[in-house]
Design a protein around this motif. Structure first.
Motif, mmCIF file in Angstrom:
data_model
loop_
_atom_site.group_PDB
_atom_site.id
_atom_site.type_symbol
_atom_site.label_atom_id
_atom_site.label_comp_id
_atom_site.label_asym_id
_atom_site.label_seq_id
_atom_site.Cartn_x
_atom_site.Cartn_y
_atom_site.Cartn_z
ATOM 1 N N PRO A 134 0.868 -1.083 0.005
ATOM 2 C CA PRO A 134 0.058 0.022 -0.153
ATOM 3 C C PRO A 134 0.754 1.322 0.042
ATOM 4 C CG PRO A 134 0.110 -0.902 2.201
ATOM 5 C CD PRO A 134 0.796 -2.032 1.349
ATOM 6 N N VAL A 135 0.358 2.277 -0.814
ATOM 7 C CA VAL A 135 1.034 3.591 -0.862
ATOM 8 C C VAL A 135 0.398 4.542 0.514
ATOM 9 C CG1 VAL A 135 -0.657 4.772 -2.152
ATOM 10 C CG2 VAL A 135 1.914 5.508 -2.202
ATOM 11 N N VAL A 136 1.294 5.228 1.070
ATOM 12 C CA VAL A 136 0.984 6.112 2.011
ATOM 13 C C VAL A 136 0.444 7.275 1.359
ATOM 14 C CG1 VAL A 136 2.059 7.455 4.155
ATOM 15 C CG2 VAL A 136 2.927 5.086 3.441
ATOM 16 N N TYR A 137 -0.514 7.806 1.646
ATOM 17 C CA TYR A 137 -1.284 9.136 1.257
ATOM 18 C C TYR A 137 -0.918 10.215 2.188
ATOM 19 C CZ TYR A 137 -3.577 5.626 -1.604
ATOM 20 O OH TYR A 137 -3.920 4.401 -2.322
ATOM 21 N N SER A 138 -0.762 11.316 1.701
ATOM 22 C CA SER A 138 -0.560 12.631 2.464
ATOM 23 C C SER A 138 -1.807 13.170 2.943
ATOM 24 C CB SER A 138 0.306 13.740 1.611
ATOM 25 O OG SER A 138 -0.432 14.367 0.381
ATOM 26 N N ARG A 139 -3.010 12.906 2.308
ATOM 27 C CA ARG A 139 -4.212 13.330 2.727
ATOM 28 C C ARG A 139 -5.227 12.191 2.539
ATOM 29 N NH1 ARG A 139 -6.530 16.341 -0.660
ATOM 30 N NH2 ARG A 139 -5.213 16.427 -2.335
ATOM 31 N N GLN A 140 -6.303 12.019 3.205
ATOM 32 C CA GLN A 140 -7.255 11.051 3.405
ATOM 33 C C GLN A 140 -8.056 11.334 2.269
ATOM 34 O OE1 GLN A 140 -7.811 8.452 5.240
ATOM 35 N NE2 GLN A 140 -9.328 7.733 3.928
ATOM 36 N N GLU A 141 -8.229 12.514 1.511
ATOM 37 C CA GLU A 141 -9.019 12.760 0.346
ATOM 38 C C GLU A 141 -8.453 11.956 -1.065
ATOM 39 O OE1 GLU A 141 -8.229 14.855 2.429
ATOM 40 O OE2 GLU A 141 -10.043 15.783 3.236
ATOM 41 N N GLN A 142 -7.164 11.949 -0.875
ATOM 42 C CA GLN A 142 -6.429 11.391 -2.220
ATOM 43 C C GLN A 142 -6.642 9.724 -2.189
ATOM 44 O OE1 GLN A 142 -2.195 12.130 -0.857
ATOM 45 N NE2 GLN A 142 -2.045 13.727 -2.501
ATOM 46 N N GLU A 143 -6.814 9.132 -1.097
ATOM 47 C CA GLU A 143 -7.095 7.734 -1.246
ATOM 48 C C GLU A 143 -8.524 7.530 -1.556
ATOM 49 O OE1 GLU A 143 -7.065 3.598 1.595
ATOM 50 O OE2 GLU A 143 -6.966 5.802 2.608
ATOM 51 N N GLU A 144 -9.458 8.353 -1.064
ATOM 52 C CA GLU A 144 -10.937 8.131 -1.511
ATOM 53 C C GLU A 144 -10.976 8.748 -2.876
ATOM 54 O OE1 GLU A 144 -12.746 11.006 1.152
ATOM 55 O OE2 GLU A 144 -12.784 9.703 2.848
ATOM 56 N N GLU A 145 -10.347 9.479 -3.507
ATOM 57 C CA GLU A 145 -10.523 9.916 -4.830
ATOM 58 C C GLU A 145 -9.801 8.790 -5.819
ATOM 59 O OE1 GLU A 145 -8.339 13.692 -5.003
ATOM 60 O OE2 GLU A 145 -10.226 14.965 -4.204
ATOM 61 N N GLY A 146 -8.881 8.156 -5.342
ATOM 62 C CA GLY A 146 -8.140 7.177 -6.035
ATOM 63 C C GLY A 146 -9.072 5.859 -6.204
ATOM 64 N N ARG A 147 -10.036 5.632 -4.963
ATOM 65 C CA ARG A 147 -10.759 4.508 -4.609
ATOM 66 C C ARG A 147 -11.694 4.713 -5.744
ATOM 67 N NH1 ARG A 147 -11.846 4.779 -0.047
ATOM 68 N NH2 ARG A 147 -10.207 3.122 0.692
ATOM 69 N N LYS A 148 -12.464 5.853 -6.162
ATOM 70 C CA LYS A 148 -13.362 6.249 -7.128
ATOM 71 C C LYS A 148 -12.713 5.854 -8.330
ATOM 72 C CE LYS A 148 -15.758 9.593 -4.302
ATOM 73 N NZ LYS A 148 -16.278 11.133 -4.102
ATOM 74 N N ARG A 149 -11.716 6.277 -8.786
ATOM 75 C CA ARG A 149 -11.006 6.164 -10.203
ATOM 76 C C ARG A 149 -10.866 4.824 -10.106
ATOM 77 N NH1 ARG A 149 -7.736 10.433 -8.495
ATOM 78 N NH2 ARG A 149 -5.991 9.064 -8.056
ATOM 79 N N TYR A 150 -10.380 4.146 -9.236
ATOM 80 C CA TYR A 150 -10.255 2.521 -9.374
ATOM 81 C C TYR A 150 -11.562 1.805 -9.898
ATOM 82 C CZ TYR A 150 -9.804 -2.211 -7.865
ATOM 83 O OH TYR A 150 -9.735 -3.623 -7.630
ATOM 84 N N GLU A 151 -12.704 2.204 -8.924
ATOM 85 C CA GLU A 151 -13.834 1.476 -9.449
ATOM 86 C C GLU A 151 -14.338 1.636 -10.671
ATOM 87 O OE1 GLU A 151 -15.317 -0.775 -7.548
ATOM 88 O OE2 GLU A 151 -14.090 -0.451 -5.668
ATOM 89 N N ALA A 152 -14.131 3.145 -11.204
ATOM 90 C CA ALA A 152 -14.698 3.466 -12.294
ATOM 91 C C ALA A 152 -13.888 2.598 -13.617
ATOM 92 C CB ALA A 152 -14.426 5.084 -12.587
ATOM 93 N N GLN A 153 -12.627 2.495 -13.435
ATOM 94 C CA GLN A 153 -12.073 1.763 -14.363
ATOM 95 C C GLN A 153 -12.291 0.416 -14.274
ATOM 96 O OE1 GLN A 153 -9.125 -0.473 -14.344
ATOM 97 N NE2 GLN A 153 -9.120 -0.506 -12.008
#
Length: 261
Positions: free
Chosen positions: A63-82
């Motif tokens: 797992p990568v370490v995120y500087s902000r919680q929002e980065q992980e949430e936004e990334g998860r949305k992109r992951y689900e979309a692709q």
């Protein structure tokens, strides 16, 4: 980007799931005479790690370490979309591009094109599988031929919509890259590209769909200015165009061509 300019390519991991990695890539061009820099290309790439001992085994991603919680949430949305995008393309994996004799101008059959390529050692990784970039380059070439045949003008790639790699391509395979026009607006055209692999030296495996994508091209004048795109002529009204997602169906001359503004 023009001849003589310097390309600066930067990339970084922006999200990790259990078995995949998202990498954001930016390409900057620099005019070495004036020092002017500009962003010319950007892309999001998804990678899956495979075992060195068993290339069919998918490994877990640290797992990568995120500087902000929002980065992980936004990334998860992109992951689900692709992930959803990839699942939606699987139902069409049996579709093929069939040649048509004496097609009418501005129809799908008129501009559809194919390229056949024998996969050699220079196309592959150390483990004997085709580099993704090699496949992407061949797909872009075929899409460019389709666009040029349709417009009879200069054409350039505007965007690529999710190149999906459905299966690995091994060294020694013969791949067929096929492209066809799926949609035209006043200023752009959408082209579907399919990649089929034929393991000619392996009788145990049949021809299979290896990759697919939609490319968007624009038509340009000799001075580099946008030109109107000739509208696609349909024989049937059953499109698979990404531009008309609410209309389903599949056939050889099938595409919806009501121009978008």
């Amino acid at each position: 980007m023009c001849i003589g300019e310097v390309a600066h390519v930067s990339a970084g991991i922006t999200y990790t799931s259990k078995h995949s990695v998202e990498v954001q890539v930016n390409v900057m061009s620099e005019n070495i005479l004036t020092g002017t820099k500009k962003l010319t290309n950007k892309a999001t790439l998804w990678y899956v790690p495979l075992s060195l001992k068993n290339v069919d085994k998918v490994l877990e991603v640290p797992p990568v370490v995120y500087s902000r919680q929002e980065q992980e949430e936004e990334g998860r949305k992109r992951y689900e979309a692709q992930k959803l995008e990839r699942m939606e393309t699987k139902w069409r994996n049996g579709d093929i591009v069939q040649p048509v004799l004496n097609p009418e101008p501005n129809t799908v059959s008129y501009s559809q094109s194919s390229l056949i390529h024998l996969v050699g050692p220079s196309d592959c990784t150390l483990h004997g599988f085709v580099h993704g970039g090699v496949t992407m380059k061949l797909m872009d070439e075929v899409a460019g031929i389709v666009a040029a045949r349709h417009c009879k003008t200069n054409i350039v790639t505007a965007s690529v919509d999710a190149i999906n790699f459905h299966d690995k391509i091994r060294k020694g395979c013969v791949i067929t890259i096929s492209g066809r026009m799926t949609f035209t607006s006043n200023k752009s055209m959408e082209i579907e590209v399919l990649v089929d692999a034929d393991p000619v030296v392996d009788n145990s495996q049949k021809r299979y769909r290896a990759a697919s994508a939609f490319f968007t091209y624009v038509s340009l004048s000799q001075e580099g200015k946008p030109l109107p795109v000739p509208q696609l002529v349909c024989a049937l009204r059953t499109p698979v165009s990404k531009a008309a997602p609410n209309i389903s169906g599949l056939d050889a001359e099938f595409y919806h061509t009501q121009a978008h503004p």
